[in-house]
Design a protein around this motif. Structure first.
Motif, PDB file in Angstrom:
ATOM      1  N   PHE A 219       0.841  -1.199   0.000  1.00  0.00           N
ATOM      2  CA  PHE A 219       0.000   0.000   0.000  1.00  0.00           C
ATOM      3  C   PHE A 219       0.879   1.253   0.000  1.00  0.00           C
ATOM      4  O   PHE A 219       1.915   1.302   0.670  1.00  0.00           O
ATOM      5  CB  PHE A 219      -0.934  -0.018   1.209  1.00  0.00           C
ATOM      6  CG  PHE A 219      -1.939  -1.131   1.159  1.00  0.00           C
ATOM      7  CD1 PHE A 219      -3.117  -0.993   0.430  1.00  0.00           C
ATOM      8  CD2 PHE A 219      -1.701  -2.333   1.818  1.00  0.00           C
ATOM      9  CE1 PHE A 219      -4.038  -2.025   0.368  1.00  0.00           C
ATOM     10  CE2 PHE A 219      -2.621  -3.370   1.770  1.00  0.00           C
ATOM     11  CZ  PHE A 219      -3.795  -3.214   1.038  1.00  0.00           C
ATOM     12  N   GLU A 220       0.445   2.264  -0.732  1.00  0.00           N
ATOM     13  CA  GLU A 220       1.261   3.456  -0.953  1.00  0.00           C
ATOM     14  C   GLU A 220       0.962   4.586   0.011  1.00  0.00           C
ATOM     15  O   GLU A 220       1.680   5.587   0.027  1.00  0.00           O
ATOM     16  CB  GLU A 220       1.093   3.944  -2.394  1.00  0.00           C
ATOM     17  CG  GLU A 220       1.558   2.930  -3.429  1.00  0.00           C
ATOM     18  CD  GLU A 220       1.399   3.431  -4.844  1.00  0.00           C
ATOM     19  OE1 GLU A 220       0.796   4.525  -5.025  1.00  0.00           O
ATOM     20  OE2 GLU A 220       1.879   2.749  -5.767  1.00  0.00           O
ATOM     21  N   SER A 221      -0.081   4.456   0.827  1.00  0.00           N
ATOM     22  CA  SER A 221      -0.444   5.522   1.749  1.00  0.00           C
ATOM     23  C   SER A 221      -1.486   5.018   2.728  1.00  0.00           C
ATOM     24  O   SER A 221      -2.246   4.094   2.413  1.00  0.00           O
ATOM     25  CB  SER A 221      -1.007   6.729   0.982  1.00  0.00           C
ATOM     26  OG  SER A 221      -1.541   7.693   1.866  1.00  0.00           O
ATOM     27  N   THR A 222      -1.519   5.624   3.917  1.00  0.00           N
ATOM     28  CA  THR A 222      -2.635   5.389   4.838  1.00  0.00           C
ATOM     29  C   THR A 222      -3.342   6.704   5.160  1.00  0.00           C
ATOM     30  O   THR A 222      -4.081   6.778   6.133  1.00  0.00           O
ATOM     31  CB  THR A 222      -2.152   4.724   6.154  1.00  0.00           C
ATOM     32  OG1 THR A 222      -1.299   5.633   6.869  1.00  0.00           O
ATOM     33  CG2 THR A 222      -1.424   3.419   5.880  1.00  0.00           C
ATOM     34  N   ARG A 223      -3.093   7.736   4.349  1.00  0.00           N
ATOM     35  CA  ARG A 223      -3.723   9.031   4.559  1.00  0.00           C
ATOM     36  C   ARG A 223      -4.653   9.353   3.391  1.00  0.00           C
ATOM     37  O   ARG A 223      -4.470   8.870   2.270  1.00  0.00           O
ATOM     38  CB  ARG A 223      -2.667  10.138   4.695  1.00  0.00           C
ATOM     39  CG  ARG A 223      -1.602   9.889   5.750  1.00  0.00           C
ATOM     40  CD  ARG A 223      -2.165   9.651   7.138  1.00  0.00           C
ATOM     41  NE  ARG A 223      -2.829  10.822   7.690  1.00  0.00           N
ATOM     42  CZ  ARG A 223      -2.332  11.604   8.655  1.00  0.00           C
ATOM     43  NH1 ARG A 223      -1.149  11.353   9.168  1.00  0.00           N
ATOM     44  NH2 ARG A 223      -3.028  12.618   9.124  1.00  0.00           N
ATOM     45  N   THR A 224      -5.658  10.189   3.671  1.00  0.00           N
ATOM     46  CA  THR A 224      -6.626  10.585   2.646  1.00  0.00           C
ATOM     47  C   THR A 224      -6.266  11.957   2.086  1.00  0.00           C
ATOM     48  O   THR A 224      -5.292  12.590   2.500  1.00  0.00           O
ATOM     49  CB  THR A 224      -8.044  10.631   3.237  1.00  0.00           C
ATOM     50  OG1 THR A 224      -8.154  11.758   4.130  1.00  0.00           O
ATOM     51  CG2 THR A 224      -8.362   9.345   3.988  1.00  0.00           C
ATOM     52  N   SER A 225      -7.104  12.455   1.168  1.00  0.00           N
ATOM     53  CA  SER A 225      -6.851  13.757   0.546  1.00  0.00           C
ATOM     54  C   SER A 225      -6.978  14.903   1.541  1.00  0.00           C
ATOM     55  O   SER A 225      -6.532  16.021   1.271  1.00  0.00           O
ATOM     56  CB  SER A 225      -7.812  13.974  -0.625  1.00  0.00           C
ATOM     57  OG  SER A 225      -9.154  14.071  -0.165  1.00  0.00           O
ATOM     58  N   HIS A 226      -7.576  14.648   2.717  1.00  0.00           N
ATOM     59  CA  HIS A 226      -7.704  15.690   3.739  1.00  0.00           C
ATOM     60  C   HIS A 226      -6.373  15.983   4.420  1.00  0.00           C
ATOM     61  O   HIS A 226      -6.248  17.006   5.103  1.00  0.00           O
ATOM     62  CB  HIS A 226      -8.742  15.277   4.788  1.00  0.00           C
ATOM     63  CG  HIS A 226     -10.128  15.195   4.247  1.00  0.00           C
ATOM     64  ND1 HIS A 226     -10.962  16.278   4.131  1.00  0.00           N
ATOM     65  CD2 HIS A 226     -10.837  14.135   3.763  1.00  0.00           C
ATOM     66  CE1 HIS A 226     -12.125  15.906   3.616  1.00  0.00           C
ATOM     67  NE2 HIS A 226     -12.069  14.613   3.387  1.00  0.00           N
ATOM     68  N   TYR A 227      -5.406  15.097   4.266  1.00  0.00           N
ATOM     69  CA  TYR A 227      -4.079  15.295   4.855  1.00  0.00           C
ATOM     70  C   TYR A 227      -3.171  15.866   3.785  1.00  0.00           C
ATOM     71  O   TYR A 227      -2.882  15.211   2.781  1.00  0.00           O
ATOM     72  CB  TYR A 227      -3.525  13.969   5.381  1.00  0.00           C
ATOM     73  CG  TYR A 227      -2.214  14.114   6.122  1.00  0.00           C
ATOM     74  CD1 TYR A 227      -2.193  14.586   7.424  1.00  0.00           C
ATOM     75  CD2 TYR A 227      -1.009  13.779   5.511  1.00  0.00           C
ATOM     76  CE1 TYR A 227      -0.993  14.717   8.115  1.00  0.00           C
ATOM     77  CE2 TYR A 227       0.192  13.904   6.192  1.00  0.00           C
ATOM     78  CZ  TYR A 227       0.188  14.370   7.488  1.00  0.00           C
ATOM     79  OH  TYR A 227       1.375  14.500   8.160  1.00  0.00           O
TER      80      TYR A 227
END
Length: 266
Positions: A219-227
């Protein structure tokens, strides 16, 4: 069995999170960054820390209890300070919550601090108090015992680099997991660790025999566009019996926080 881990962002996207949980109700929910203001009937309050101002769901813990009425809910405060109703200070607690579906039997639990101790007179200076909570449950449908421990790792204003405090925190987290587990349990450790994938924290936990699922899953991220800050990892899930994993996902859609839910199916 489904285990979901999420930093709830103080309930800032409460409507979206409530809708998501109503459809994707887990057997066990590990929720970080939970607000509990039982003396207030307000829906929203404001967190102020210098230039950092953030809307907070005043009774986020109660809100999730209402979304998951068939779950046993446990709130674990890390600190007690104030949120703001305009210019009026409102006493509030901040910490972790664990929700276990009533179909599963809780046969053990442990709560403790991985950094500092409970702060009763304010949220304190950074890096602030951080705690962890572990539960041991019997899964009747699979006739097995599972322990799940989660934490919200300390936030260092300098960044997510390795520090002596973070190494000590990882060792305390592992000790709390061992306190609630037995040697033959299926054990899970998860949370918002506030570190990078190649951190000493992850290495210490893997050296204990755990397999980390976010990095190993590609997986390339655990953050959403809000971060919108640099660094797209914060959340991790580890398991001591990777063969028990039916599926694991980092959910980017829908967005229910500035963090993604981590969803493990056993």
């Amino acid at each position: 069995m489904r285990i979901t881990c999420l930093n709830g962002w103080g309930g800032k996207l409460h409507v979206e999170l409530a809708a998501y949980l109503s459809v994707n109700s887990p057997d066990l929910l590990c929720l970080q960054e939970v607000i509990h203001s039982p003396g207030s009937e307000k829906e929203w309050l404001t967190y102020r820390d210098g230039d950092h101002v953030l809307a907070q769901r005043a009774n986020f813990f109660r809100d999730i209890c209402e979304v998951l009425p068939d779950h046993i809910a446990i709130f674990c405060p890390a600190a007690q300070g104030v949120l703001w109703d305009d210019d009026k200070p409102v006493p509030s607690q901040w910490g972790l919550a664990t929700f276990v579906h009533r179909s599963h039997t809780i046969i053990g639990q442990v709560q403790g601090f991985v950094h500092k101790d409970f702060s009763p007179d304010g949220f304190g200076e950074h890096p602030r108090s951080r705690n962890a909570h572990g539960v041991r449950i019997h899964d009747d449908s699979a006739d097995r015992t599972i322990s799940v421990t989660h934490m919200h790792g300390l936030r260092d204003l300098k960044g997510k680099m390795d520090t002596a405090e973070r190494a000590a925190q990882a060792r305390r987290l592992l000790e709390i997991s061992r306190q609630v587990s037995r040697s033959d349990d299926l054990a899970v450790i998860c949370g918002d660790f506030n570190v990078e994938p190649d951190s000493e924290t992850i290495a210490l936990l893997e050296q204990s025999g755990m397999t980390e699922l976010v990095r190993s899953g590609g997986f390339e991220s655990t953050r959403t566009s809000h971060y919108r800050k640099p660094g797209k990892f914060a959340d991790y899930m580890l398991i001591n019996q990777p063969g028990a994993v039916r599926a694991f996902d980092v959910v980017h859609d829908p967005e229910v926080s500035d963090h993604c839910p981590l969803v493990l199916d056993l």
